[in-house]
Design a protein around this motif. Structure first.
Motif, short mmCIF file in Angstrom:
data_model
loop_
_atom_site.label_atom_id
_atom_site.label_comp_id
_atom_site.label_asym_id
_atom_site.label_seq_id
_atom_site.Cartn_x
_atom_site.Cartn_y
_atom_site.Cartn_z
N ALA A 1 -0.90 2.05 8.06
CA ALA A 1 -1.02 1.30 6.80
C ALA A 1 -0.97 2.24 5.60
O ALA A 1 -0.29 1.95 4.60
N ALA A 2 -1.66 3.36 5.70
CA ALA A 2 -1.68 4.32 4.59
C ALA A 2 -0.28 4.85 4.30
O ALA A 2 0.14 4.91 3.14
N ASP A 3 0.46 5.20 5.35
CA ASP A 3 1.81 5.72 5.14
C ASP A 3 2.78 4.66 4.65
O ASP A 3 3.67 4.94 3.85
N LEU A 4 2.63 3.44 5.14
CA LEU A 4 3.51 2.36 4.69
C LEU A 4 3.31 2.05 3.20
O LEU A 4 4.25 1.71 2.49
N LEU A 5 2.07 2.18 2.75
CA LEU A 5 1.75 1.79 1.37
C LEU A 5 1.61 2.96 0.40
O LEU A 5 1.30 2.75 -0.77
N LYS A 6 1.84 4.18 0.86
CA LYS A 6 1.59 5.33 -0.02
C LYS A 6 2.48 5.37 -1.25
O LYS A 6 2.11 5.91 -2.27
N SER A 7 3.67 4.78 -1.17
CA SER A 7 4.55 4.80 -2.35
C SER A 7 4.40 3.55 -3.21
O SER A 7 5.08 3.42 -4.22
N ASP A 8 3.50 2.66 -2.85
CA ASP A 8 3.26 1.44 -3.62
C ASP A 8 2.30 1.78 -4.77
O ASP A 8 1.09 1.85 -4.59
N ILE A 9 2.86 2.00 -5.96
CA ILE A 9 2.04 2.45 -7.08
C ILE A 9 1.33 1.31 -7.80
O ILE A 9 0.50 1.54 -8.66
N SER A 10 1.64 0.06 -7.40
CA SER A 10 1.03 -1.07 -8.10
C SER A 10 -0.44 -1.26 -7.73
O SER A 10 -1.17 -1.94 -8.43
N ASN A 11 -0.86 -0.68 -6.63
CA ASN A 11 -2.27 -0.76 -6.25
C ASN A 11 -2.67 0.48 -5.46
O ASN A 11 -1.83 1.31 -5.14
N ALA A 12 -3.91 0.59 -5.16
CA ALA A 12 -4.41 1.79 -4.50
C ALA A 12 -4.68 1.57 -3.01
O ALA A 12 -5.42 2.32 -2.40
#
Length: 185
Positions: free
Chosen positions: A143-154
């Motif tokens: 989950a962390a790696d999938l979302l690491k480039s999502d800058i809209s949330n943390a």
């Protein structure tokens, strides 16, 4: 746990699951494309922390062959690290990546191996070789790696922090050893 179960677990964690989608379980094309590679990367990382034990018996005839590298032992070159060799005399060569047997006989080789790789062609029926405790940590790393480039949330940072905490608590032992006390006072 199967690859399908892992995908569902990760997608449920990041609130991207859609069970009406038959094999990918998500409508997000970016997540769908990244998922197998990220799962593989995190699985390999965890397999180096809590290693996957394996065993192989090989019959050695030093007249035919006396030096074996990792691919000669398991047939795939997926050995991560040798653990123990018993049964016949040997010496390690090439910084422990080759074994030279000094006599004929049966060698019992214990080692740690890498898991079978996952890519976009891997079937959802794939069964993980890593232990159950590692499988419970793995969704947070994915989950962390999938979302690491999502800058809209943390969310990526939240899952990464949780993943690191869980890795620190991981018990790398497979057994705790034993002590036998004989006669005495």
């Amino acid at each position: 746990m199967t690859l399908e179960q892992m995908k569902k677990k990760v997608l449920a964690l990041i609130e991207e699951i859609d069970t009406s989608v038959s094999t990918d379980f998500t409508n997000d094309p970016d997540i769908k494309a990244k998922m197998p590679y990220v799962i593989n990367q995190v699985m390999y990382e965890l397999a180096r922390i809590k290693k996957i034990p394996a065993h192989k018996s090989i019959t050695v005839d030093t007249d035919v062959k006396d030096t074996y590298d990792y691919s000669d032992i398991d047939g795939t070159n997926e050995i991560y690290q040798l653990s123990n060799v018993t049964g016949i005399e040997y010496e390690l060569l090439a910084q422990g990546t080759e074994i030279k047997f000094l006599e004929n006989g049966t060698a019992e080789i214990e080692y740690f191996k890498y898991p079978i790789r996952i890519d976009e062609t891997t079937a959802n029926t794939y069964t993980f070789e890593i232990s159950a405790d590692v499988l419970e940590i793995m969704p947070y790393g994915v989950a962390a790696d999938l979302l690491k480039s999502d800058i809209s949330n943390a969310y990526g940072n939240i899952y990464a922090t949780r993943y690191e905490q869980l890795k620190q608590q991981l018990d790398i032992r497979y057994n705790t050893g034993f002590c036998e006390i004989g006669e005495g006072i």
